[in-house]
Structures are given as C-alpha cells and as structure tokens.
Design a protein around this motif. Structure first.
Motif, PDB file in Angstrom:
ATOM      1  N   ILE A 193       0.886  -1.167   0.000  1.00  0.00           N
ATOM      2  CA  ILE A 193       0.000   0.000   0.000  1.00  0.00           C
ATOM      3  C   ILE A 193       0.922   1.215   0.000  1.00  0.00           C
ATOM      4  CG2 ILE A 193      -1.811   1.246   1.228  1.00  0.00           C
ATOM      5  CD1 ILE A 193      -2.764  -1.503   2.306  1.00  0.00           C
ATOM      6  N   LYS A 194       1.029   1.853  -1.156  1.00  0.00           N
ATOM      7  CA  LYS A 194       2.007   2.923  -1.347  1.00  0.00           C
ATOM      8  C   LYS A 194       1.620   4.196  -0.596  1.00  0.00           C
ATOM      9  CE  LYS A 194       3.736   1.441  -5.820  1.00  0.00           C
ATOM     10  NZ  LYS A 194       3.149   1.300  -7.150  1.00  0.00           N
ATOM     11  N   ASP A 195       2.649   4.865  -0.082  1.00  0.00           N
ATOM     12  CA  ASP A 195       2.463   6.106   0.662  1.00  0.00           C
ATOM     13  C   ASP A 195       1.945   7.197  -0.281  1.00  0.00           C
ATOM     14  OD1 ASP A 195       2.571   8.283   2.356  1.00  0.00           O
ATOM     15  OD2 ASP A 195       4.607   7.876   3.055  1.00  0.00           O
ATOM     16  N   PRO A 196       0.760   7.764   0.010  1.00  0.00           N
ATOM     17  CA  PRO A 196       0.193   8.785  -0.867  1.00  0.00           C
ATOM     18  C   PRO A 196       0.640  10.206  -0.517  1.00  0.00           C
ATOM     19  CG  PRO A 196      -1.368   8.293   0.855  1.00  0.00           C
ATOM     20  CD  PRO A 196      -0.161   7.403   1.095  1.00  0.00           C
ATOM     21  N   TYR A 197       1.524  10.352   0.482  1.00  0.00           N
ATOM     22  CA  TYR A 197       1.866  11.673   1.018  1.00  0.00           C
ATOM     23  C   TYR A 197       2.287  12.671  -0.056  1.00  0.00           C
ATOM     24  CZ  TYR A 197       3.760  15.279   4.052  1.00  0.00           C
ATOM     25  OH  TYR A 197       4.002  16.469   4.674  1.00  0.00           O
ATOM     26  N   TYR A 198       3.116  12.241  -1.000  1.00  0.00           N
ATOM     27  CA  TYR A 198       3.585  13.159  -2.048  1.00  0.00           C
ATOM     28  C   TYR A 198       2.716  13.086  -3.302  1.00  0.00           C
ATOM     29  CZ  TYR A 198       7.628  13.801   0.909  1.00  0.00           C
ATOM     30  OH  TYR A 198       8.435  14.104   1.968  1.00  0.00           O
ATOM     31  N   GLY A 199       1.568  12.411  -3.175  1.00  0.00           N
ATOM     32  CA  GLY A 199       0.691  12.226  -4.321  1.00  0.00           C
ATOM     33  C   GLY A 199      -0.530  13.128  -4.301  1.00  0.00           C
ATOM     34  N   SER A 200      -1.568  12.656  -4.980  1.00  0.00           N
ATOM     35  CA  SER A 200      -2.793  13.432  -5.173  1.00  0.00           C
ATOM     36  C   SER A 200      -3.948  12.825  -4.375  1.00  0.00           C
ATOM     37  CB  SER A 200      -3.159  13.397  -6.656  1.00  0.00           C
ATOM     38  OG  SER A 200      -3.443  12.049  -7.036  1.00  0.00           O
ATOM     39  N   ASP A 201      -5.098  13.482  -4.455  1.00  0.00           N
ATOM     40  CA  ASP A 201      -6.318  12.943  -3.833  1.00  0.00           C
ATOM     41  C   ASP A 201      -6.620  11.548  -4.374  1.00  0.00           C
ATOM     42  OD1 ASP A 201      -6.537  15.317  -2.471  1.00  0.00           O
ATOM     43  OD2 ASP A 201      -8.148  16.134  -3.721  1.00  0.00           O
ATOM     44  N   GLU A 202      -6.311  11.352  -5.647  1.00  0.00           N
ATOM     45  CA  GLU A 202      -6.523  10.055  -6.294  1.00  0.00           C
ATOM     46  C   GLU A 202      -5.690   8.962  -5.602  1.00  0.00           C
ATOM     47  OE1 GLU A 202      -5.246   8.876 -10.600  1.00  0.00           O
ATOM     48  OE2 GLU A 202      -6.878  10.357 -10.753  1.00  0.00           O
ATOM     49  N   ASP A 203      -4.474   9.304  -5.185  1.00  0.00           N
ATOM     50  CA  ASP A 203      -3.616   8.348  -4.485  1.00  0.00           C
ATOM     51  C   ASP A 203      -4.203   7.968  -3.123  1.00  0.00           C
ATOM     52  OD1 ASP A 203      -1.526   8.154  -6.490  1.00  0.00           O
ATOM     53  OD2 ASP A 203      -0.984  10.196  -5.913  1.00  0.00           O
ATOM     54  N   PHE A 204      -4.815   8.941  -2.435  1.00  0.00           N
ATOM     55  CA  PHE A 204      -5.467   8.653  -1.156  1.00  0.00           C
ATOM     56  C   PHE A 204      -6.672   7.747  -1.370  1.00  0.00           C
ATOM     57  CE2 PHE A 204      -2.809  12.026   0.345  1.00  0.00           C
ATOM     58  CZ  PHE A 204      -2.617  11.741   1.688  1.00  0.00           C
ATOM     59  N   GLU A 205      -7.400   7.980  -2.465  1.00  0.00           N
ATOM     60  CA  GLU A 205      -8.558   7.137  -2.804  1.00  0.00           C
ATOM     61  C   GLU A 205      -8.105   5.696  -3.067  1.00  0.00           C
ATOM     62  OE1 GLU A 205     -12.473   6.125  -3.251  1.00  0.00           O
ATOM     63  OE2 GLU A 205     -11.711   8.050  -2.532  1.00  0.00           O
ATOM     64  N   LYS A 206      -6.977   5.546  -3.745  1.00  0.00           N
ATOM     65  CA  LYS A 206      -6.434   4.210  -4.031  1.00  0.00           C
ATOM     66  C   LYS A 206      -6.070   3.498  -2.720  1.00  0.00           C
ATOM     67  CE  LYS A 206      -3.133   1.856  -6.995  1.00  0.00           C
ATOM     68  NZ  LYS A 206      -2.012   1.982  -7.908  1.00  0.00           N
ATOM     69  N   VAL A 207      -5.447   4.236  -1.780  1.00  0.00           N
ATOM     70  CA  VAL A 207      -5.119   3.675  -0.462  1.00  0.00           C
ATOM     71  C   VAL A 207      -6.401   3.231   0.234  1.00  0.00           C
ATOM     72  CG1 VAL A 207      -4.318   4.275   1.872  1.00  0.00           C
ATOM     73  CG2 VAL A 207      -2.933   4.886  -0.122  1.00  0.00           C
ATOM     74  N   TYR A 208      -7.420   4.088   0.183  1.00  0.00           N
ATOM     75  CA  TYR A 208      -8.707   3.764   0.811  1.00  0.00           C
ATOM     76  C   TYR A 208      -9.262   2.458   0.231  1.00  0.00           C
ATOM     77  CZ  TYR A 208     -13.676   3.733   1.760  1.00  0.00           C
ATOM     78  OH  TYR A 208     -14.932   3.327   2.123  1.00  0.00           O
ATOM     79  N   GLU A 209      -9.283   2.352  -1.100  1.00  0.00           N
ATOM     80  CA  GLU A 209      -9.840   1.161  -1.757  1.00  0.00           C
ATOM     81  C   GLU A 209      -9.049  -0.095  -1.391  1.00  0.00           C
ATOM     82  OE1 GLU A 209      -9.944   2.280  -5.865  1.00  0.00           O
ATOM     83  OE2 GLU A 209     -11.551   3.747  -5.511  1.00  0.00           O
ATOM     84  N   GLN A 210      -7.711   0.014  -1.347  1.00  0.00           N
ATOM     85  CA  GLN A 210      -6.886  -1.130  -0.933  1.00  0.00           C
ATOM     86  C   GLN A 210      -7.208  -1.523   0.505  1.00  0.00           C
ATOM     87  OE1 GLN A 210      -3.000   0.647  -2.420  1.00  0.00           O
ATOM     88  NE2 GLN A 210      -2.535  -1.538  -2.537  1.00  0.00           N
ATOM     89  N   CYS A 211      -7.328  -0.526   1.378  1.00  0.00           N
ATOM     90  CA  CYS A 211      -7.628  -0.798   2.793  1.00  0.00           C
ATOM     91  C   CYS A 211      -8.982  -1.485   2.941  1.00  0.00           C
ATOM     92  CB  CYS A 211      -7.583   0.491   3.617  1.00  0.00           C
ATOM     93  SG  CYS A 211      -5.905   1.102   3.884  1.00  0.00           S
ATOM     94  N   VAL A 212      -9.966  -1.052   2.146  1.00  0.00           N
ATOM     95  CA  VAL A 212     -11.286  -1.685   2.199  1.00  0.00           C
ATOM     96  C   VAL A 212     -11.176  -3.164   1.831  1.00  0.00           C
ATOM     97  CG1 VAL A 212     -13.567  -1.791   1.078  1.00  0.00           C
ATOM     98  CG2 VAL A 212     -12.647   0.414   1.851  1.00  0.00           C
ATOM     99  N   ARG A 213     -10.496  -3.466   0.728  1.00  0.00           N
ATOM    100  CA  ARG A 213     -10.359  -4.867   0.294  1.00  0.00           C
ATOM    101  C   ARG A 213      -9.621  -5.702   1.345  1.00  0.00           C
ATOM    102  NH1 ARG A 213      -8.395  -2.439  -4.564  1.00  0.00           N
ATOM    103  NH2 ARG A 213      -6.341  -3.354  -4.197  1.00  0.00           N
ATOM    104  N   CYS A 214      -8.502  -5.169   1.824  1.00  0.00           N
ATOM    105  CA  CYS A 214      -7.656  -5.908   2.772  1.00  0.00           C
ATOM    106  C   CYS A 214      -8.339  -6.086   4.116  1.00  0.00           C
ATOM    107  CB  CYS A 214      -6.324  -5.190   2.962  1.00  0.00           C
ATOM    108  SG  CYS A 214      -5.350  -5.075   1.457  1.00  0.00           S
ATOM    109  N   CYS A 215      -8.946  -5.039   4.627  1.00  0.00           N
ATOM    110  CA  CYS A 215      -9.606  -5.108   5.939  1.00  0.00           C
ATOM    111  C   CYS A 215     -10.791  -6.063   5.901  1.00  0.00           C
ATOM    112  CB  CYS A 215     -10.056  -3.722   6.397  1.00  0.00           C
ATOM    113  SG  CYS A 215      -8.680  -2.672   6.908  1.00  0.00           S
ATOM    114  N   LYS A 216     -11.518  -6.058   4.791  1.00  0.00           N
ATOM    115  CA  LYS A 216     -12.673  -6.974   4.639  1.00  0.00           C
ATOM    116  C   LYS A 216     -12.174  -8.418   4.703  1.00  0.00           C
ATOM    117  CE  LYS A 216     -16.624  -7.717   1.526  1.00  0.00           C
ATOM    118  NZ  LYS A 216     -16.544  -9.128   1.187  1.00  0.00           N
ATOM    119  N   ALA A 217     -11.130  -8.734   3.944  1.00  0.00           N
ATOM    120  CA  ALA A 217     -10.586 -10.097   3.930  1.00  0.00           C
ATOM    121  C   ALA A 217     -10.002 -10.481   5.295  1.00  0.00           C
ATOM    122  CB  ALA A 217      -9.526 -10.225   2.837  1.00  0.00           C
TER     123      ALA A 217
END
Length: 153
Positions: free
Chosen positions: A123-147
């Motif tokens: 799960i890549k650090d979105p700190y130097y990225g965009s809002d889109e990168d934070f959304e990607k982190v969120y989506e990964q967290c949703v998939r991983c946390c659910k599993a």
C-alpha cells in the motif's frame, strides 16, 4: 479480545485510513466490541498530529470519521496486539527488527496487503501524491480489511 494495530511510516496517511476503515467494518459487522483497534508509526515524526487533511477528506467522502492522533509503535504494542498490519516492506523490516528486541512479543507482524484479493501487497504512501492516491489507499484498505476481518471472525 482480538486486536489489530495498523502501521505506516508516519501514522498520518495510510495507517489511520486502515484503522478507520477496519473500525467501521467491525462496527457494521457487530463485532467492534470484540476488537482492540489502533494505528501507529514506525517513525516519531508526527507524534500527536491529526491525519493528513487529504486522508480525512477521503474518509469523510466515504462517511467515515476518525479522531486518531499519530503515535509511535511501542515495545508494549508487540505484547498487547495479536496482529500488527503494516503497509510496505520498509515498515515490515522495521517492525520485525523491533519485535526481536521485545522478550514477550506475541504479535503477528504482516503486510496488510497480504490479505488483498487483488494481490497488491504494497500500500504505497500517498503523502507526495494526489487525492486520487489517497482514494487508491482507501480502496486497498477496504479490500484488505474486509478479507482480514472475514478470516478473523
């Protein structure tokens, strides 16, 4: 009680998102009272800080609130938490090194991404990225946390 500590480098982007996502899932699943849920950092850079404003905006967009303040992982965490779930290889090696210095470490240190059904282990650090990168982190967290929650219910 079951317990999970979510960890990233600074505890202001990825791990507070993962913690908030997991807390919401556990709440909606009616099992939040069976869990101790927290997040922390491998570094001491942001102790006491609120999560990144972009991360908070991303969570709000998905109707999730958090009041988390950044903290550093302690030796006690390795004794008190069943799972320490981190975001990348660097966190993993830092945590494994710290775990070796704790006599009664019981925590299973893993990549949160190891639970991703889409096999995106990092799960890549979105700190130097965009809002889109934070959304990607969120989506990964949703998939991983659910599993993760399904495997530990």
């Amino acid at each position: 009680m079951k317990s999970a500590l979510f960890v990233c480098l600074g505890n202001i982007c990825r791990s507070p998102i993962a913690e908030a996502v997991f807390r919401k899932m556990a709440t909606e699943g009616g099992v939040v009272d069976k869990w101790v849920i927290d997040s922390g950092a491998t570094s001491d850079w942001n102790i006491g800080s609120e999560p990144d404003t972009r991360g908070l905006a991303c969570l709000r967009k998905h109707d999730i609130e958090t009041s988390h303040r950044a903290r550093q992982v302690t030796k006690e965490d390795f004794m008190n938490f069943e799972y320490i779930l981190c975001m990348d290889e660097s966190n993993l090696s830092d945590l494994n090194r710290k775990a070796k210095s704790v006599k009664n470490s019981r925590a299973k240190v893993e990549l949160l991404g190891s639970y991703d059904p889409q096999k995106q282990r990092i799960i890549k650090d979105p700190y130097y990225g965009s809002d889109e990168d934070f959304e990607k982190v969120y989506e990964q967290c949703v998939r991983c946390c659910k599993a993760f929650l399904e495997q530990n219910s």
